[in-house]
Design a protein around this motif. Structure first.
Motif, PDB file in Angstrom:
ATOM      1  N   ILE C 234       0.293   2.239  -5.998  1.00  0.00           N
ATOM      2  CA  ILE C 234       0.280   2.765  -4.493  1.00  0.00           C
ATOM      3  C   ILE C 234      -0.625   4.038  -4.146  1.00  0.00           C
ATOM      4  N   GLN C 238      -5.096   1.544  -2.797  1.00  0.00           N
ATOM      5  CA  GLN C 238      -5.186   0.951  -1.513  1.00  0.00           C
ATOM      6  C   GLN C 238      -6.535   0.747  -1.052  1.00  0.00           C
ATOM      7  N   ARG C 239      -6.761  -0.319  -0.339  1.00  0.00           N
ATOM      8  CA  ARG C 239      -8.128  -0.688  -0.130  1.00  0.00           C
ATOM      9  C   ARG C 239      -8.098  -1.186   1.454  1.00  0.00           C
ATOM     10  N   TRP C 240      -8.937  -0.862   2.193  1.00  0.00           N
ATOM     11  CA  TRP C 240      -9.010  -1.535   3.566  1.00  0.00           C
ATOM     12  C   TRP C 240     -10.448  -1.303   4.041  1.00  0.00           C
ATOM     13  N   PRO C 281      -6.781  -4.735   6.174  1.00  0.00           N
ATOM     14  CA  PRO C 281      -6.313  -4.348   5.145  1.00  0.00           C
ATOM     15  C   PRO C 281      -7.047  -5.381   3.650  1.00  0.00           C
ATOM     16  N   THR C 283      -6.079  -4.683   0.286  1.00  0.00           N
ATOM     17  CA  THR C 283      -5.068  -4.719  -0.706  1.00  0.00           C
ATOM     18  C   THR C 283      -3.944  -5.009   0.263  1.00  0.00           C
ATOM     19  N   TRP C 285      -0.984  -5.780  -0.796  1.00  0.00           N
ATOM     20  CA  TRP C 285       0.084  -5.011  -1.598  1.00  0.00           C
ATOM     21  C   TRP C 285      -1.055  -3.968  -2.543  1.00  0.00           C
ATOM     22  N   PRO C 286      -0.842  -2.841  -2.633  1.00  0.00           N
ATOM     23  CA  PRO C 286      -0.279  -1.969  -1.771  1.00  0.00           C
ATOM     24  C   PRO C 286      -0.948  -1.850  -0.255  1.00  0.00           C
ATOM     25  N   PHE C 287      -0.075  -2.081   0.641  1.00  0.00           N
ATOM     26  CA  PHE C 287      -0.419  -2.092   1.904  1.00  0.00           C
ATOM     27  C   PHE C 287      -0.852  -0.544   2.452  1.00  0.00           C
ATOM     28  N   PRO C 288      -2.133  -0.463   3.094  1.00  0.00           N
ATOM     29  CA  PRO C 288      -2.485   0.921   3.462  1.00  0.00           C
ATOM     30  C   PRO C 288      -1.604   1.537   4.654  1.00  0.00           C
ATOM     31  N   TYR C 289      -0.482   1.534   4.388  1.00  0.00           N
ATOM     32  CA  TYR C 289       0.308   2.034   5.450  1.00  0.00           C
ATOM     33  C   TYR C 289       0.022   3.418   6.083  1.00  0.00           C
TER      34      TYR C 289
END
Ligand SMILES: Cc1ncc(C[n+]2csc(CCOP(=O)(O)OP(=O)(O)O)c2C)c(N)n1
Ligand code: SF4
Lengths: 256, 177, 356
Positions: C234, C238-240, C281, C283, C285-289
């Motif tokens: 996490i 994280q990628r977006w 997004p 990834t 998971w892990p989501f880029p919250y």
């Protein structure tokens, strides 16, 4: 059979048009099954468990109750049905990928338990639905989309002879391999499938009929030549005949 | 430029290949291209279609609700897709198999007797390439040379024998519109 | 980088795996990814690899378990029903900390469903899927080029964190063709060492791999280790993609195929004078919250668009909290939304908020 009878649509076939390719044997076998259901007068208590494969729509082609099992699990679904409602006539209709690959466990154990069901097994030596990949029954040297240089037993094993294999078990009552390549063979097939249903009606246990079939589309051979290919190649490796018949014995044992 | 083509016909009429040839030629010319087929077992003997986009800009959606051009090789394809064509869009009909009117007056219709010409050339199988010739000539979106290079690239191995015939079919197609 | 080639997504996914150092493939045909299985059956023998068509997906996942145990880069590809069937084995692999790559070319569901592109497997992919406390790293490509990069990344992440990784594609990415460039073939010598693998206890203590311990305290310890790995993932992975987020009238969250369709929507919207921002997004998971949370503070609305009934929507809501409204638009059953219909939704929302 006279011409008039042949032309009439069996009551047990629905009005839905078949989705099969020209020259595919699935349709012939459907028709035979429907005629038998009519003749035995069991249309209103028969249930089909269709597989995942080209015959996935089989449950719509018959004018009877029906469902689709998940890939390979038809014998388990049929077991659940038959055990819950023993007075209904339950049959599975399965391809070779469905029955002899992903569903080997289910077919072996349903057979071994001697489940009182009828299994129609269509062996066309290829995965039809998904576009012609190798099936467990693909012949040595046969080209498919996952064996483009021909099936090599060193890498992909040997074709499985289901009738021979299952007949080693104590459980099954009746196992026969047939084909529908000639009118004579069609008559024989009808006899075999009828017996497979009668056994169930009489409470005699597990019956399986394997039908050698064509798949012109994925063999890449036109329909007429396909029949020849089936006769010259498949029949050599998969001889027609009765592999197990304990019908008389079961009657004597009084398994009802 | 942002051409959105739907090419449709019976399975076996070579619409998938036609689409791929356009996409490949587009790539050779440095355009952005996508090729999206209809797929699945329903294509056995049924209708098959593909969507091809050739654009100067990167392509977002490869799905097209309103194509700028349609190639219809048979009646079911014409009936299915003609209503989706943009106003003033180009409709290419295989007049060898389509004797009906498309039922729209706000579009441009090209009738190409693709089967007949392919037959005259000696092989019904090149009807799609005849159509391709007509399409490229009429739209002018790509050079004829790029299509020929695409044909050379696609027809390898056994199919190489067909190359000369395909080039002929393509050239013939360009004279029809 | 080499020249551009025009390839089908399924074949590109396979070639990418090979270029990423994978030489072992086990699979079972299923539409719409069968070309990938077929590609591997042709291509792997050319590079000294192994292809095996298994008898079922249950066997496939257990073959992966075995291959991964002995330390090789291994993968399979399947589509929704097939991946469901693998879930027991995936859970075992997560518990045994075994790296492998699963490509799921998602189709319409539930059940046998159909074979058209869909995104209905998001929750299965990102929330565990099988039994027990685990997560897969889930990568959602939106173009074939990106799919190539993510497949190669998937193998690296799998090895780095000793975890199964899922590439969540869909029928569109699998079936379409577009020009791509393939990276160089990765030399097998450069692959990471796996001292934990079962290669024979020669000159060392025997290695053991298992997801099993009857002592709950010990099993909890194992679970704490998995959790620590998840935290590292996490924190680091994280990628977006974000586009046009500054000054956007509305932010749209979409991944995969819908993510690329959104790029057309954004252009159409611009012509209408609407400024649409995109948060995609990569990834899942892990989501880029955290990043989405930040962005959501600058807009009134975060619209989620999916080819599902609203699955990623749950993560979007977790991220956005009360910062913005979180409406949803989705198509199900394998229906791919057109840019025009998505634009219509956006227009409706904007009009609605103006009149409010
Ligand atoms: C779990 C799962 N895996 C794979 C598939 C894809 N699939 C559909 S039909 C089929 C094989 C069909 O072959 P066969 O049983 O020989 O029947 P045929 O189509 O030749 O009649 C496969 C692999 C599926 N539906 N479900
Ligand atoms: S693909 Fe083969 S098995 Fe399926 S309908 Fe066609 S001929 Fe029959």
């Amino acid at each position: 059979m006279n011409a008039k009878v042949v032309m009439k649509r069996p009551k047990s076939l629905s009005q839905t048009d078949f989705t099969y390719c020209p020259g595919c044997h699935h349709g012939i076998v459907h028709r035979i099954i429907a005629e038998i259901i009519d003749e035995l007068g069991i249309r209103e208590k028969t249930v089909i468990v269709a597989p995942v494969g080209c015959s996935v729509f089989a449950y719509t082609f018959f004018e009877i109750d029906g469902t689709v099992a998940s890939h390979g699990r038809a014998p388990a679904v049929a077991t659940g049905m038959k055990r819950s409602r023993p007075d209904r006539i339950i049959f599975t209709y399965q391809g070779d990928g469905d029955l002899a690959a992903i569903g080997t466990t289910e077919i072996v154990h349903a057979a071994n338990r001697g489940e009182n069901i009828t299994v129609i097994f269509i062996n066309n030596a290829v995965y039809g639905m998904t576009g012609g990949q190798m099936a467990p029954t693909t012949l040595i040297g046969q080209r498919t989309t996952t064996t483009i240089h021909g099936r090599d037993p060193k890498a992909a094993g040997y074709p499985i002879r289901i009738c021979e294999m299952l007949s080693q078990l104590e459980g099954p009552t009746y196992i026969e391999r047939v084909a529908v390549d000639t009118p004579q063979h069609v008559i024989k097939t009808k006899k075999a499938i009828k017996k497979a249903f009668e056994n169930q009606i009489n409470g005699l246990g597990f019956s399986l009929v394997e039908v050698l079939s064509t798949c012109p589309t994925n063999w890449g051979i036109p329909p007429v030549e396909s029949i020849k290919w089936l006769q010259e190649n498949m029949m050599k490796f998969y001889p027609l005949g009765i592999y197990k018949d304990r019908t008389e014995e079961r009657v004597r044992e009084g398994i009802v | 430029m942002n051409n959105k083509l739907i090419a449709a016909g019976f399975g076996g009429q070579g619409m998938m290949l036609l689409g791929q040839l356009i996409a490949y030629a587009g790539m050779l010319e440095g355009k952005h291209v996508t090729w999206l087929p209809s797929y699945g077992p329903e294509m056995r003997g049924g209708t098959a279609n593909c969507t091809v986009i050739v654009s100067d800009k990167p392509i977002g959606a490869p799905v097209v609700a309103m194509p700028t051009e349609i190639i219809a090789m048979n009646i079911p394809s014409m009936l299915k897709f003609t209503p989706t064509l943009v106003e003033k869009g180009k409709l290419f009909l295989n007049s060898s198999m389509i004797d009906r009117e498309p039922g729209r007056t706000d579009i441009e219709v090209m009738r190409v007797p693709a089967n007949e010409i392919a037959d005259e050339l000696g092989n019904l199988k090149v009807a799609n390439i005849v159509m391709l010739g007509a399409y490229i000539k009429k739209t002018g979106i790509l050079s004829q040379n790029s299509i020929k290079s695409a044909l050379e690239h696609k027809l390898v191995g056994k199919k190489k024998e067909l190359l000369e015939l395909d080039i002929k079919a393509f050239e013939k197609g360009t004279t029809l519109v | 980088m080499a020249e551009k080639v025009l390839v089908k997504g399924n074949e590109a996914l396979g070639e990418a795996a090979i270029r990423g150092g994978c030489r072992y493939y086990f699979g079972y045909p299923i539409t719409p990814q069968s070309e990938l299985t077929e590609y591997m059956s042709r291509r792997l023998p050319e590079v000294g690899g192994v292809f095996l068509q298994a008898e079922s997906e249950v066997s496939v996942v257990n073959m992966l378990y075995g291959a991964s145990c002995v330390g090789v880069r291994v993968m399979t590809s399947t589509s929704s029903p097939g991946f469901s069937l693998m879930q027991e084995g995936v859970s075992y692999m997560a518990g045994a900390e075994l790296p492998a790559v699963f490509i799921n070319v998602v189709r319409g569901g539930p059940g046998l469903g159909d074979i058209q592109p869909a995104q209905g497997d998001y929750l299965q992919a990102t929330k565990g899927g099988g039994h027990g406390d685990y997560r897969l790293i889930v990568l959602g490509p939106s173009t074939i080029q990106e799919a190539i990069e993510l497949v190669m990344l998937a193998f690296d992440l799998a090895d780095k964190y000793r975890t199964p990784v899922e590439v969540l594609a869909d029928g569109m990415i699998g079936q379409m063709m577009e020009p791509v460039e393939f990276p160089e073939m990765r030399s097998l010598n450069t692959l990471p060492e796996k001292p934990w693998s079962l290669t024979g206890a020669k000159g060392r203590k025997p290695n053991k791999i298992t997801s099993f311990d009857l002592d709950p305290y010990k099993l909890e310890e194992m679970n704490l280790r998995y959790e620590a790995t998840r935290k590292r993932i996490i924190a680091n992975e994280q990628r977006w993609e974000e586009r046009n987020v500054k000054g956007a009238d509305i932010l749209v969250a979409a991944y995969g195929t819908v993510g690329r369709i959104m790029k057309t929507v954004m252009e159409l919207a611009k012509e209408e004078g609407i400024n649409v921002g995109l948060f995609r997004p990569i990834t899942l998971w892990p989501f880029p919250y955290e990043r989405l949370e930040e962005l959501s503070k600058k807009v009134n609305t975060v619209l989620t668009v999916e080819m599902s009934g609203g699955q990623m929507l749950e993560d979007v809501k977790l991220a956005v909290k009360d910062n913005a409204a979180t409406p949803f638009y989705g198509r199900m059953g394998g229906v791919v939304p057109t840019p025009e219909e998505i634009l219509e939704q956006i227009e409706k929302i904007i009009k609605g908020s103006e009149s409010a």
